[in-house]
Design a protein around this motif. Structure first.
Motif, short mmCIF file in Angstrom:
data_model
loop_
_atom_site.label_atom_id
_atom_site.label_comp_id
_atom_site.label_asym_id
_atom_site.label_seq_id
_atom_site.Cartn_x
_atom_site.Cartn_y
_atom_site.Cartn_z
N GLY A 263 -5.05 -31.62 -12.67
CA GLY A 263 -5.56 -30.41 -13.80
C GLY A 263 -4.88 -29.59 -14.13
N ASN A 264 -4.10 -28.96 -13.44
CA ASN A 264 -2.82 -27.77 -13.70
C ASN A 264 -2.32 -28.40 -14.44
OD1 ASN A 264 -5.20 -26.54 -12.79
ND2 ASN A 264 -3.90 -26.03 -10.39
N TYR A 265 -1.61 -29.30 -14.38
CA TYR A 265 -0.55 -29.83 -14.50
C TYR A 265 -1.04 -30.12 -16.06
CZ TYR A 265 3.23 -33.49 -16.68
OH TYR A 265 4.00 -33.98 -16.77
N PHE A 266 -1.41 -30.65 -16.18
CA PHE A 266 -2.49 -31.27 -17.38
C PHE A 266 -2.80 -29.94 -19.06
CE2 PHE A 266 -6.42 -31.37 -20.33
CZ PHE A 266 -5.70 -32.28 -21.54
N ALA A 267 -2.95 -28.35 -18.33
CA ALA A 267 -3.40 -27.61 -19.20
C ALA A 267 -1.67 -26.71 -19.01
CB ALA A 267 -4.35 -26.95 -17.90
N ARG A 268 -1.27 -26.78 -18.27
CA ARG A 268 0.06 -26.14 -18.49
C ARG A 268 1.19 -27.11 -19.96
NH1 ARG A 268 0.54 -26.74 -12.99
NH2 ARG A 268 1.99 -28.22 -13.14
N GLN A 269 1.00 -28.77 -18.98
CA GLN A 269 1.75 -29.31 -19.81
C GLN A 269 0.95 -29.14 -21.68
OE1 GLN A 269 4.33 -30.58 -20.72
NE2 GLN A 269 5.13 -30.28 -18.36
N PHE A 270 -0.49 -29.42 -22.21
CA PHE A 270 -1.31 -29.48 -23.44
C PHE A 270 -1.03 -27.99 -24.07
CE2 PHE A 270 -4.59 -28.73 -26.66
CZ PHE A 270 -5.20 -29.76 -26.45
N ARG A 271 -0.50 -26.81 -23.39
CA ARG A 271 0.04 -25.65 -23.90
C ARG A 271 1.31 -25.48 -24.81
NH1 ARG A 271 -2.00 -19.68 -23.99
NH2 ARG A 271 -3.22 -20.39 -22.95
N ALA A 272 1.78 -26.36 -23.65
CA ALA A 272 3.48 -25.94 -23.83
C ALA A 272 3.84 -26.78 -25.32
CB ALA A 272 4.12 -26.42 -23.08
N ARG A 273 2.91 -27.22 -25.12
CA ARG A 273 2.63 -28.76 -26.85
C ARG A 273 1.95 -28.09 -28.03
NH1 ARG A 273 6.07 -33.60 -25.49
NH2 ARG A 273 7.18 -33.31 -23.76
N MET A 274 1.11 -27.91 -27.42
CA MET A 274 0.24 -27.53 -28.55
C MET A 274 -0.23 -25.93 -28.80
SD MET A 274 -0.69 -30.70 -28.81
CE MET A 274 -2.14 -30.76 -30.40
N GLY A 275 0.10 -25.46 -27.81
CA GLY A 275 0.10 -24.13 -28.67
C GLY A 275 -0.79 -23.49 -28.11
N CYS A 276 -1.86 -23.49 -27.28
CA CYS A 276 -3.14 -23.86 -26.49
C CYS A 276 -3.54 -24.48 -25.65
CB CYS A 276 -4.02 -23.01 -27.91
SG CYS A 276 -4.24 -24.89 -28.49
N TRP A 281 -8.30 -25.51 -27.94
CA TRP A 281 -8.23 -27.06 -28.49
C TRP A 281 -9.14 -27.73 -29.75
CZ3 TRP A 281 -8.67 -32.06 -29.45
CH2 TRP A 281 -7.69 -32.17 -30.40
N ARG A 282 -9.98 -27.66 -28.62
CA ARG A 282 -11.46 -27.84 -28.62
C ARG A 282 -12.12 -27.19 -29.81
NH1 ARG A 282 -15.10 -29.86 -24.07
NH2 ARG A 282 -14.61 -32.13 -24.54
#
Length: 288
Positions: A263-276, A281-282
């Protein structure tokens, strides 16, 4: 930028296909259209202009232009072409057998998507004898689309399907080196898209493509403009975004279902790619 409209080309409401022959096509400014288009170059040369670059085209070249994809023609020299315009939503869905054809996937999915990444090198070019067979079929399709006659819709759909199958077969039979590379990498892309929620190993992808690992990495980059790992990440994030639109799906559930085991990796990658963050985002999507 001019946008060509369905109403200006599809005059027979029963028919989902229109054929426009241009034996003397001049230069054309970059434009878009509401419909899909198959372009078959029958004579001469030109530069095919897209939003990203300019690529030489010549007799025998065939390429698909999806709706709203900008393109045009420059440096025209004796250019002749046939445009087959069609409305996918008014045509029968391609059968599973057709969708499984590597040439169909290349012509309608992979080559348009990665056209600019590989400099148009993977497009279909028909040899003269096959170009003649294809243009003969297109002339028959054109004659049937000029005026509606009883049974016309069925016949037009059948002729269009015959054209698509012939082109799909030709892609494999007459592929350039870049086209063969596209066909090979496409197998790995399909595996990533189908198995993204599972563990995806590079050596398995290379085996799917029939290449050594080092060759596969170079080929994948040449076709898509990115690495296999980055592409996998993009697919997983796109899937997570789709799942996050459902308010009943938690962020953790979306991450796991998309293939993120951490989950932490997902959150980091999501923020890096999506900016939030995924939650931010939701919330933004809920207000759109």
């Amino acid at each position: 930028m001019q946008r060509l409209r369905v109403a200006d080309y599809f005059f027979v409401k029963e028919l989902p296909v229109v054929v426009i022959s241009m034996p003397e096509q001049g230069a054309m400014a970059v434009h878009r259209h509401e419909f899909s288009e198959l372009t078959i170059i029958t004579a001469g040369t030109a530069l095919h202009v897209t939003a990203e670059g300019r690529y030489p085209i010549a007799a025998g070249d065939v390429f698909f232009i999806p709706p709203d994809q900008p393109h045009g023609f420059a440096d025209v020299r004796g250019l002749g072409l046939v445009n087959v315009l069609f409305l996918p939503k008014r045509l029968p869905e391609p059968t599973d057998e057709l969708r499984r054809m590597a040439g169909w996937q290349a012509l309608f999915e992979s080559e348009p998507k990665y056209r600019d990444a590989q400099g148009f090198a993977g497009h279909l070019r028909l040899p003269p004898e096959e170009l003649e067979r294809v243009t003969t079929l297109v002339r028959e399709l054109e004659a049937e689309t000029r005026d509606y006659m009883k049974g016309g819709t069925v016949l037009v759909e059948a002729l269009f399907t015959q054209l698509v199958v012939r082109l799909a077969r030709s892609y494999g039979a007459h592929a350039s080196p870049a086209g063969r590379r596209l066909l090979a990498v496409q197998k790995a892309i399909r595996h990533i898209e189908e198995k993204h929620a599972e563990a995806v190993e590079l050596n398995v992808l290379a085996k799917k493509a029939g290449m050594s690992l080092s060759t596969f990495k170079r080929a994948f980059k040449a076709v898509t403009g990115t690495s296999p790992i980055d592409y996998l990440l993009q697919v997983r994030l796109a899937r997570a975004c789709h799942l996050l639109r459902d308010a009943d799906t938690t962020v953790t559930e979306a991450a796991l279902a998309a293939g993120f085991g951490d989950g932490n990796y997902f959150a980091r990658q999501f923020r890096a790619r999506m900016g939030c963050t995924p939650r931010e985002w939701r919330e933004k999507q809920a207000t759109v």
